[in-house]
Design a protein around this motif. Structure first.
Motif: not given
Ligand SMILES: Cc1cc2nc3c(=O)[nH]c(=O)nc-3n(C[C@H](O)[C@H](O)[C@H](O)COP(=O)(O)OP(=O)(O)OC[C@H]3O[C@@H](n4cnc5c(N)ncnc54)[C@H](O)[C@@H]3O)c2cc1C
Ligand code: FES
Lengths: 278, 473
Positions: B147-148, B150-152, B168, B171, B173, B236, B464, B467-468
């Motif tokens: 998990s990154t 990050r939330r979408v 997502l 990847r 998220h 995010d 992506h 966020l990255t």
């Protein structure tokens, strides 16, 4: 799932449901509604949000059990749950200070009127509330409404409570007395009642707001099934309303469209009744 | 076997025919019309692909599916390999294999179509996708990255939202989809009927997303229950894919008579709510003996074929241009005709005439003819003077189109819109608000499933990067 915290009977076939729906409770303003389905397979039913407690995360719904779907909604006991509650939908009531306003409720419309009347009172209006029903047992929320109304007038068709007659009789006294005459009238109830109120205020040029209850499906402007004719043009009650200028509404068309499924529903009810007896 | 087949042998194979339910039988039920190919049929059809080097079919596909590759694996009998290629490129192949207009996309470019019939790429996509669904265990679960954190938030659970959510999640998220209705799928659920796209397929696709850790919250109307601003502060990044759900009115007299529906209302009652189709449903629908559907697109075909299945004696398409101009898929027009639908082309609706008690009873029509070509070279329909008539119609369905629904956008003043109310975005889906992306019908206006999915895929890649910190800012 949306938990039902309370379910009280206020009048024959009229229930007050308290439902846990924290996001709706936080976002809701007077005049808005939710779309409700008690369970999978059920219709989506629009219900006005009578009240909300954002701290507790609950909303109050007043439900009159008139068809198969509303009967199943009121049949959900405290501790049970409604499958779907989406909202708050529709535009909030336009609240302003007219000085003096009259708020008129008929039947279950009184429940729809309640949050609106309270918001008007909170905005500094002097509120005269008129509520009517067939007989005393159909008169709801009178203490709640009396709490903020300058005066609460009750009419019943059989005279079992308050004045015998219709809400329009009580309104007549206000309109004709220059000292009592309201700057605006808000009417919520059966279509014939709203129509009569609008006709009564029209010659006096008193701004009159009515809350319409057409058949709805999605409640988000997607289907157009809720269209009503206002000022000669089609408007979607779920997104442009549900409140409109009563002097502009085509009540005949509304009445007519409300009858679209009456025959199908009657047949359905017969089938169900037939099934239960065998 | 495919490796040993000569070019001559491949060229000698004729295009497979899709098995269909009998037209008389199916025009009275909601079962899927196209029954799918057998494994033998599919492998044989895949061998019709000559594996040409310039691969025009891939350019014809809005999401660039590696068509020759998945066909090659299929022809070789390696279904798992074929499925991995297809599902790697297309998030909803079982949907696309059924509803994409292949005849104007991949198949239109197929070299075999130059001198004969193109490879039935759509049928084969469906075959491999259905196989993959039935053999999910053999294919194994995709390995998810860590998990990154990050939330979408994804707004809308149609094809654009579903695709973006899957991309997502893959990847790493965290994704939550917010859907206004009580069920998933968007138009796939409430618009496209069961006889073209069984709803079980959507349920399975959504189940796959849930396995990837995507959360789906129905009954949340963004703009009402929660605002874009609230989502912005809780997530995010955002992907807005709320579709084009606002029916255009006909603006002719009689539109508010009982028995007059928008296509959205008609289809939603039947598809989403089960009216007239599911004995358990309590949502009513007017059945209609003479049903007139106005329009010539896929939506109109879906409505008229639904009307037929609900028992209409006459189910009619009323269209102001000629059949050549109809935007509906060729297959839908063919199926509709087989099912007994009448096509009243070069007919413009003038008025819906009531019976005196508020019910629709006639559609007043103006006969049209094709005039001389205009500047664009198209022959415009012009009225035939004096040729007006009344068509009996107790149900009239308006399927002339939809527009952007302002419910959400009206509450996000910072979001730039074009003059039709569609969200403005760049080619990767970025809108005027940093971190907010958009795609599908809300950007394009009424479009197609595959273009909506392509938007979801591209926006997911852009999100992506955002966020990255990779890619272009
Ligand atoms: C009847 C019909 C038949 C069609 N047939 C075909 C076909 O055969 N082939 C083809 O390629 N295309 C077809 N199309 C077009 C295709 O379905 C659309 O282009 C596609 O679905 C668009 O995808 P989307 O994800 O952008 O939006 P949608 O599928 O419209 O999904 C949007 C979702 O967002 C939800 N939503 C809306 N507002 C909000 C909000 N405020 N908050 C939260 N959620 C919200 C909606 O309820 C909906 O679920 C058809 C369309 C219709 C209507
Ligand atoms: S209920 Fe569907 S548009 Fe209002």
């Amino acid at each position: 799932m949306f938990e039902v915290i309370g379910n009280d009977i206020l009048a024959p076939n009229l229930h007050r449901l308290t439902v846990r729906a924290p996001r709706v409770a936080a976002a809701r303003r007077a005049g808005q509604f939710v779309m409700v389905r008690s369970a999978a397979g059920e219709e989506r039913i629009p219900l006005t949000i009578g009240d909300a407690d954002p701290a507790a995360g609950t909303i109050t719904l007043y439900v009159q059990a008139i068809g198969a779907s509303t009967r199943r909604i009121v049949a959900v006991p405290a501790g049970g749950a409604l499958r779907d509650v989406a909202g708050p939908l529709g535009l909030p009531t336009h609240i302003a200070n007219w000085g003096r306003v009259a708020c008129i409720g008929g039947g279950v419309g009184t429940a729809v009127l309640y949050p609106l009347a309270r918001a008007l009172a909170e905005a500094g209006n002097e509120v005269t509330t008129i509520i009517g029903g067939r007989s005393a047992q159909y008169i709801i929320l009178k203490d709640e409404l009396a709490a903020f109304s300058r005066e609460l007038l009750i009419t019943t068709e059989d005279g079992s409570l308050g004045r015998k007659g219709f809400v329009t009789h009580a309104l007549d006294d206000l309109i004709t007395d220059p000292k009592l005459r309201p700057g605006a009238v808000f009417a919520v109830g059966p279509v014939p009642m709203m129509r009569a109120v609008a006709e009564q205020t029209r010659p006096h040029g008193i701004e009159t707001v009515v809350s319409l209850n057409p058949i709805m499906i999605d409640g988000t402007g997607m289907c157009g099934g809720c269209r009503v004719v206002v000022g000669g043009v089609s408007r979607f009650a779920c997104v442009d309303g549900p409140e409109f200028d009563g002097h502009q509404v085509d009540f005949a068309n509304l009445t007519d469209r409300l009858s679209t499924y009456r025959k199908i529903e009657a047949e359905h009810a017969c089938r169900l009744a037939g099934k239960e007896t065998v | 076997m495919s490796a040993t087949m000569t070019m001559k042998e491949r060229l000698a194979i004729g295009r497979v025919r899709m098995t269909e339910l009998d037209a008389v039988v199916r025009s009275r039920n909601f079962e899927e019309v196209n029954r799918g190919l057998s494994r033998e049929e599919a492998e044989c059809e895949a061998n019709r692909c000559i594996q040409c080097t310039h691969r025009p079919c891939v350019d014809g596909c809005p999401v660039g599916v590696s068509i020759p590759e998945f066909l090659e694996r299929l022809a070789a009998g390696d279904l798992a390999g074929s499925a991995r290629i297809l599902t790697g490129d297309n998030a909803l192949p079982a949907v696309c294999g059924r509803v994409c207009p292949q005849e104007t996309q991949c198949e239109a470019r197929c070299v075999r179509g130059v001198k004969g019939e193109p490879v039935a790429i759509g049928y084969l996509e469906r075959f491999v996708a259905d196989w993959a669904m039935a053999h999910a265990d053999e294919l194994g679960r995709p390995q998810l990255p860590a998990s990154t954190g990050r939330r979408v938030a994804v707004v809308g659970c149609g094809p654009a939202g579903l695709t973006a959510a899957g991309e997502l999640a893959r990847r790493g998220h965290g994704v939550t989809i917010f859907e206004a209705l009580h069920d998933t799928g968007g138009v796939l659920r409430y618009g496209i009927p069961e006889f073209r796209l069984p709803k079980e397929i959507i349920d399975r696709e959504v189940a796959r997303l849930l396995e990837l850790g995507v959360a789906v919250e129905c009954n949340v109307v963004i703009g009402k229950t929660l605002t874009i601003a609230q989502l912005k502060s809780a997530f995010d990044a955002l992907f807005v894919a709320n579709g084009a759900g606002l029916p255009m009115m006909l603006n002719i007299p009689g539109e508010n008579l009982k028995g007059v529906y928008s296509a959205n209302e008609y289809l939603t009652r039947v598809n989403l709510m089960g009216a007239g189709r599911d004995s358990q449903s309590t949502t009513p629908i007017l059945l209609g003996r003479n049903v007139a559907v106005i329009g010539g697109g896929n939506t109109a075909m879906d409505c008229v074929r639904t009307a037929r299945r609900l028992g209409a004696e006459r189910a009619m398409i009323v269209y102001r241009r000629s059949e050549a101009e109809m935007p509906a898929r060729v297959e839908e027009i063919k199926h509709a005709k087989e099912e007994g639908v009448e096509f009243l082309v070069l007919n413009a609706p003038l008025e819906i005439v009531g019976d005196g008690e508020g019910w629709a009873s006639f559609l007043r029509c103006q006969r049209m003819e094709l005039g001389p070509p205009d500047d664009s070279g198209r022959r415009r329909p012009v009225p035939v003077e004096g040729a007006e008539y009344d068509l009996p119609a107790d149900v009239v369905v308006n399927a002339v189109g939809t527009r952007a629904n302002p419910l959400l956008t009206a509450t996000a003043p910072d979001l730039d819109l074009n003059r039709w109310g569609n969200i403005e975005s760049d080619e990767r889906g970025a809108t005027s608000i940093p971190g907010v992306y958009a795609g599908g019908d809300i950007v394009r206006g009424g479009s197609t499933v595959i273009l909506a999915m392509g938007d979801g895929k591209r926006a997911a890649a852009a999100i992506h990067d955002y966020l990255t910190g990779g890619g272009a800012a």
